[in-house]
Design an enzyme around this catalytic site. Structure first.
Site, PDB file in Angstrom:
ATOM      1  N   LYS A  88     -31.874 -21.439 -11.461  1.00 14.09           N
ATOM      2  CA  LYS A  88     -32.788 -20.309 -11.729  1.00 14.09           C
ATOM      3  C   LYS A  88     -32.407 -19.583 -13.016  1.00 14.09           C
ATOM      4  CE  LYS A  88     -32.249 -17.933  -7.889  1.00 14.09           C
ATOM      5  NZ  LYS A  88     -31.216 -18.724  -7.205  1.00 14.09           N
ATOM      6  N   ARG A  93     -34.745 -11.341  -2.107  1.00  8.15           N
ATOM      7  CA  ARG A  93     -33.929 -12.289  -1.344  1.00  8.15           C
ATOM      8  C   ARG A  93     -34.092 -12.075   0.161  1.00  8.15           C
ATOM      9  NH1 ARG A  93     -29.948 -13.218  -5.587  1.00  8.15           N
ATOM     10  NH2 ARG A  93     -28.517 -14.892  -5.078  1.00  8.15           N
ATOM     11  N   ARG A 115     -20.241 -25.105 -12.222  1.00 16.93           N
ATOM     12  CA  ARG A 115     -20.458 -23.810 -12.861  1.00 16.93           C
ATOM     13  C   ARG A 115     -19.242 -22.910 -12.671  1.00 16.93           C
ATOM     14  NH1 ARG A 115     -25.397 -20.288 -10.803  1.00 16.93           N
ATOM     15  NH2 ARG A 115     -24.041 -19.917  -9.039  1.00 16.93           N
ATOM     16  N   ARG A 163     -16.938 -17.413 -12.260  1.00 16.96           N
ATOM     17  CA  ARG A 163     -17.563 -16.493 -11.295  1.00 16.96           C
ATOM     18  C   ARG A 163     -16.862 -16.606  -9.957  1.00 16.96           C
ATOM     19  NH1 ARG A 163     -24.050 -16.459 -10.856  1.00 16.96           N
ATOM     20  NH2 ARG A 163     -23.546 -15.981  -8.703  1.00 16.96           N
ATOM     21  N   ARG A 221     -22.767 -18.548   0.659  1.00 14.86           N
ATOM     22  CA  ARG A 221     -23.997 -18.095  -0.026  1.00 14.86           C
ATOM     23  C   ARG A 221     -25.166 -19.026   0.305  1.00 14.86           C
ATOM     24  NH1 ARG A 221     -22.159 -18.531  -5.604  1.00 14.86           N
ATOM     25  NH2 ARG A 221     -24.241 -17.964  -6.281  1.00 14.86           N
TER      26      ARG A 221
HETATM   27  P1  AMP Z   1     -27.139 -14.423  -8.210  1.00 15.83           P
HETATM   28  O1  AMP Z   1     -26.583 -14.236  -9.569  1.00 15.83           O
HETATM   29  O2  AMP Z   1     -28.618 -14.218  -8.141  1.00 15.83           O
HETATM   30  O3  AMP Z   1     -26.701 -15.719  -7.567  1.00 15.83           O
HETATM   31  O4  AMP Z   1     -26.521 -13.251  -7.288  1.00 15.83           O
HETATM   32  C1  AMP Z   1     -25.130 -13.136  -7.078  1.00 15.83           C
HETATM   33  C2  AMP Z   1     -24.863 -12.199  -5.921  1.00 15.83           C
HETATM   34  O5  AMP Z   1     -25.407 -10.910  -6.203  1.00 15.83           O
HETATM   35  C3  AMP Z   1     -25.469 -12.591  -4.589  1.00 15.83           C
HETATM   36  O6  AMP Z   1     -24.679 -13.516  -3.876  1.00 15.83           O
HETATM   37  C4  AMP Z   1     -25.548 -11.237  -3.891  1.00 15.83           C
HETATM   38  O7  AMP Z   1     -24.277 -10.834  -3.422  1.00 15.83           O
HETATM   39  C5  AMP Z   1     -25.922 -10.309  -5.037  1.00 15.83           C
HETATM   40  N1  AMP Z   1     -27.392 -10.188  -5.179  1.00 15.83           N
HETATM   41  C6  AMP Z   1     -28.143 -10.553  -6.249  1.00 15.83           C
HETATM   42  N2  AMP Z   1     -29.442 -10.305  -6.045  1.00 15.83           N
HETATM   43  C7  AMP Z   1     -29.537  -9.778  -4.808  1.00 15.83           C
HETATM   44  C8  AMP Z   1     -30.617  -9.335  -4.001  1.00 15.83           C
HETATM   45  N3  AMP Z   1     -31.895  -9.402  -4.433  1.00 15.83           N
HETATM   46  N4  AMP Z   1     -30.335  -8.851  -2.761  1.00 15.83           N
HETATM   47  C9  AMP Z   1     -29.079  -8.766  -2.306  1.00 15.83           C
HETATM   48  N5  AMP Z   1     -28.010  -9.175  -3.000  1.00 15.83           N
HETATM   49  C10 AMP Z   1     -28.223  -9.687  -4.253  1.00 15.83           C
END
Ligand code: AMP
Length: 191
Positions: free
Chosen positions: A14, A89, A128, A134, A145
């Protein structure tokens, strides 16, 4: 007008796709994950609220991310559209987004779901994690996750299918191939 959500499990590309699409579509890329990571790095109150959840691969509470998105979508650059990556989400977040857009007299153009088989995803996240450092790309956390995605986020696919705005796109192939597929979906229906 492009008001787009990119859906997909962690590791489906994404973020990579969004980086290309924002240039090709000339709309801002809004990643709640990136906003939260930067808040953690800068030790802001938002970062302090989010850190433990993110480190453990849990979702940050709905009210926190909904508030964040409300503020971000109110900014001027979103007038020409936006590309949401990592939000919504949960069904609650999707409902809140619907209400927010309605109050602004706006609606979503399309929700693109990037499909990548689960076997391929863990390998991608591992690669990654080695590159990006990360902490939530650690294999155990990444597995969690994925479970969170399956249980809580995947139902959004049907949610948007029922609204008639879902496009399914294969996330397998080169970055350009996938990006072309996504653009084709977004342009469907354009005259
Ligand atoms: P991402 O970079 O989108 O994979 O997000 C990394 C982490 O940020 C996720 O595993 C969540 O802990 C948090 N996070 C990001 N977006 C959301 C969301 N819309 N709702 C809840 N937690 C989020």
């Amino acid at each position: 007008m492009n008001r787009v959500i990119l859906l997909g499990a962690p590791g489906t590309g994404k973020g990579t796709q969004s980086a290309l699409l924002k240039d090709r579509l000339k709309i801002p890329h809004i990643s709640t994950g990136e906003i939260l990571r930067s808040a953690i790095k800068n030790e802001t109150p938002l970062g302090k609220k989010a850190k433990a959840f993110m480190d453990n691969g849990e979702l940050v509470p709905d009210q926190v991310v909904i508030e964040l998105i409300k503020e971000r979508l109110a900014e001027k650059d979103c007038k020409s559209g936006f590309l949401l990556d990592g939000f919504p989400r949960t069904i609650e977040q999707a409902n809140a987004l619907g209400i927010l857009l309605e109050s602004l007299g706006q609606s979503l153009s399309k929700v693109v779901n990037l499909n990548v088989p689960e076997e391929a995803i863990l390998g991608r996240i591992r690669a990654r994690g080695e590159e990006s450092g990360r902490s939530d790309d650690d294999p155990q956390v990444a597995k969690h996750r994925l479970e969170v995605y399956r249980n809580i986020t995947a139902p959004l696919i049907d949610y948007y299918r029922n609204l008639g705005i879902l496009s399914e796109v294969s996330g397998i192939g080169t970055v350009e191939e996938v990006s072309d597929r996504v653009l084709k979906e977004l342009h469907k229906g354009d005259q």
